[in-house]
Motif scaffolding. Structure first.
Motif, PDB file in Angstrom:
ATOM      1  N   GLU A   2      36.368   6.940  -4.103  1.00  0.00           N
ATOM      2  CA  GLU A   2      37.091   7.980  -3.292  1.00  0.00           C
ATOM      3  C   GLU A   2      38.107   7.038  -2.435  1.00  0.00           C
ATOM      4  O   GLU A   2      38.773   6.933  -1.699  1.00  0.00           O
ATOM      5  N   ASP A   3      37.280   5.240  -2.283  1.00  0.00           N
ATOM      6  CA  ASP A   3      38.219   3.873  -1.755  1.00  0.00           C
ATOM      7  C   ASP A   3      39.984   4.544  -2.645  1.00  0.00           C
ATOM      8  O   ASP A   3      40.579   4.115  -2.274  1.00  0.00           O
ATOM      9  N   PHE A   4      39.678   4.658  -4.110  1.00  0.00           N
ATOM     10  CA  PHE A   4      40.842   4.854  -4.772  1.00  0.00           C
ATOM     11  C   PHE A   4      41.523   5.371  -4.706  1.00  0.00           C
ATOM     12  O   PHE A   4      42.721   5.101  -4.468  1.00  0.00           O
ATOM     13  N   LYS A   5      41.264   7.216  -4.182  1.00  0.00           N
ATOM     14  CA  LYS A   5      41.910   7.501  -3.364  1.00  0.00           C
ATOM     15  C   LYS A   5      42.959   7.936  -2.742  1.00  0.00           C
ATOM     16  O   LYS A   5      43.541   8.098  -1.883  1.00  0.00           O
ATOM     17  N   LYS A   6      41.595   7.372  -1.510  1.00  0.00           N
ATOM     18  CA  LYS A   6      42.182   6.628  -0.368  1.00  0.00           C
ATOM     19  C   LYS A   6      43.168   5.954  -0.464  1.00  0.00           C
ATOM     20  O   LYS A   6      44.576   5.808   0.091  1.00  0.00           O
ATOM     21  N   PHE A   7      43.035   4.764  -0.968  1.00  0.00           N
ATOM     22  CA  PHE A   7      44.205   4.159  -1.566  1.00  0.00           C
ATOM     23  C   PHE A   7      45.972   4.883  -1.938  1.00  0.00           C
ATOM     24  O   PHE A   7      46.811   4.500  -1.279  1.00  0.00           O
ATOM     25  N   ILE A   8      45.236   5.535  -2.780  1.00  0.00           N
ATOM     26  CA  ILE A   8      46.696   5.594  -3.221  1.00  0.00           C
ATOM     27  C   ILE A   8      47.388   7.123  -1.815  1.00  0.00           C
ATOM     28  O   ILE A   8      48.319   6.722  -2.436  1.00  0.00           O
ATOM     29  N   SER A   9      46.238   7.727  -1.834  1.00  0.00           N
ATOM     30  CA  SER A   9      47.225   8.689  -0.828  1.00  0.00           C
ATOM     31  C   SER A   9      48.166   7.564   0.450  1.00  0.00           C
ATOM     32  O   SER A   9      48.781   8.352   0.804  1.00  0.00           O
ATOM     33  N   GLN A  10      47.043   6.700   0.512  1.00  0.00           N
ATOM     34  CA  GLN A  10      48.178   6.270   1.597  1.00  0.00           C
ATOM     35  C   GLN A  10      48.909   5.684   1.767  1.00  0.00           C
ATOM     36  O   GLN A  10      50.234   5.064   1.739  1.00  0.00           O
ATOM     37  N   TYR A  11      49.498   4.289   0.328  1.00  0.00           N
ATOM     38  CA  TYR A  11      50.297   3.625  -0.603  1.00  0.00           C
ATOM     39  C   TYR A  11      51.042   4.306  -1.600  1.00  0.00           C
ATOM     40  O   TYR A  11      51.673   3.807  -2.082  1.00  0.00           O
ATOM     41  N   ARG A  12      51.079   6.138  -1.464  1.00  0.00           N
ATOM     42  CA  ARG A  12      51.945   6.655  -2.297  1.00  0.00           C
ATOM     43  C   ARG A  12      53.167   6.268  -2.548  1.00  0.00           C
ATOM     44  O   ARG A  12      53.683   6.470  -3.461  1.00  0.00           O
ATOM     45  N   GLY A  13      53.779   5.945  -1.083  1.00  0.00           N
ATOM     46  CA  GLY A  13      55.641   6.129  -1.771  1.00  0.00           C
ATOM     47  C   GLY A  13      55.994   4.823  -2.016  1.00  0.00           C
ATOM     48  O   GLY A  13      56.356   4.843  -2.556  1.00  0.00           O
ATOM     49  N   ALA A  14      54.671   3.454  -1.555  1.00  0.00           N
ATOM     50  CA  ALA A  14      55.112   2.751  -2.095  1.00  0.00           C
ATOM     51  C   ALA A  14      55.015   2.337  -3.787  1.00  0.00           C
ATOM     52  O   ALA A  14      55.936   1.477  -3.977  1.00  0.00           O
ATOM     53  N   ILE A  19      57.642   1.199  -8.702  1.00  0.00           N
ATOM     54  CA  ILE A  19      57.843   2.137 -10.369  1.00  0.00           C
ATOM     55  C   ILE A  19      59.220   2.803 -11.328  1.00  0.00           C
ATOM     56  O   ILE A  19      60.162   1.605 -11.154  1.00  0.00           O
ATOM     57  N   ILE A  20      60.512   2.858  -9.531  1.00  0.00           N
ATOM     58  CA  ILE A  20      61.542   2.995  -9.622  1.00  0.00           C
ATOM     59  C   ILE A  20      62.360   2.048  -9.511  1.00  0.00           C
ATOM     60  O   ILE A  20      63.135   1.534 -10.470  1.00  0.00           O
ATOM     61  N   SER A  21      61.756   0.627  -9.049  1.00  0.00           N
ATOM     62  CA  SER A  21      61.739  -0.674  -9.149  1.00  0.00           C
ATOM     63  C   SER A  21      62.306  -1.518 -10.497  1.00  0.00           C
ATOM     64  O   SER A  21      63.286  -1.920 -10.730  1.00  0.00           O
ATOM     65  N   ILE A  22      60.847  -1.226 -11.004  1.00  0.00           N
ATOM     66  CA  ILE A  22      60.942  -1.777 -12.234  1.00  0.00           C
ATOM     67  C   ILE A  22      61.551  -1.149 -13.320  1.00  0.00           C
ATOM     68  O   ILE A  22      62.667  -1.635 -13.949  1.00  0.00           O
ATOM     69  N   ILE A  23      61.577   0.616 -13.311  1.00  0.00           N
ATOM     70  CA  ILE A  23      62.923   1.175 -14.158  1.00  0.00           C
ATOM     71  C   ILE A  23      63.987   0.690 -14.168  1.00  0.00           C
ATOM     72  O   ILE A  23      64.856   0.814 -15.220  1.00  0.00           O
ATOM     73  N   ILE A  24      64.682   0.458 -12.601  1.00  0.00           N
ATOM     74  CA  ILE A  24      65.993   0.208 -12.321  1.00  0.00           C
ATOM     75  C   ILE A  24      65.978  -1.528 -12.645  1.00  0.00           C
ATOM     76  O   ILE A  24      66.916  -1.456 -13.935  1.00  0.00           O
TER      77      ILE A  24
END
Length: 67
Positions: A2-14, A19-24
């Motif tokens: 549950e903590d992992f899901k909360k972390f993902i939902s809170q920092y989804r944009g970051a 991921i986009i920065s790594i691809i670039i």
């Protein structure tokens, strides 16, 4: 879990940004992006100078006089 899901939902944009920065970086598109940003900055500065000729002349003259 549950903590992992909360972390993902809170920092989804970051996470997506990372991921986009790594691809670039991996594809070396940053050189193209920097070039496009420089062209846009030049266009913006040129338009500003064209629209405010008198103000730019005055500021440039003051700057040269200080030097």
């Amino acid at each position: 879990m549950e903590d992992f899901k909360k972390f993902i939902s809170q920092y989804r944009g970051a996470i997506i940004g990372i991921i986009i920065s790594i691809i670039i970086l991996a594809t070396k598109l940053y050189a193209l992006i920097i070039g496009i940003l420089l062209v846009l900055a030049g266009a913006f500065i040129g338009n500003y100078v064209q629209q405010n000729k008198d103000d730019v002349k005055t500021k440039l003259k003051k700057f040269i006089d200080k030097m």
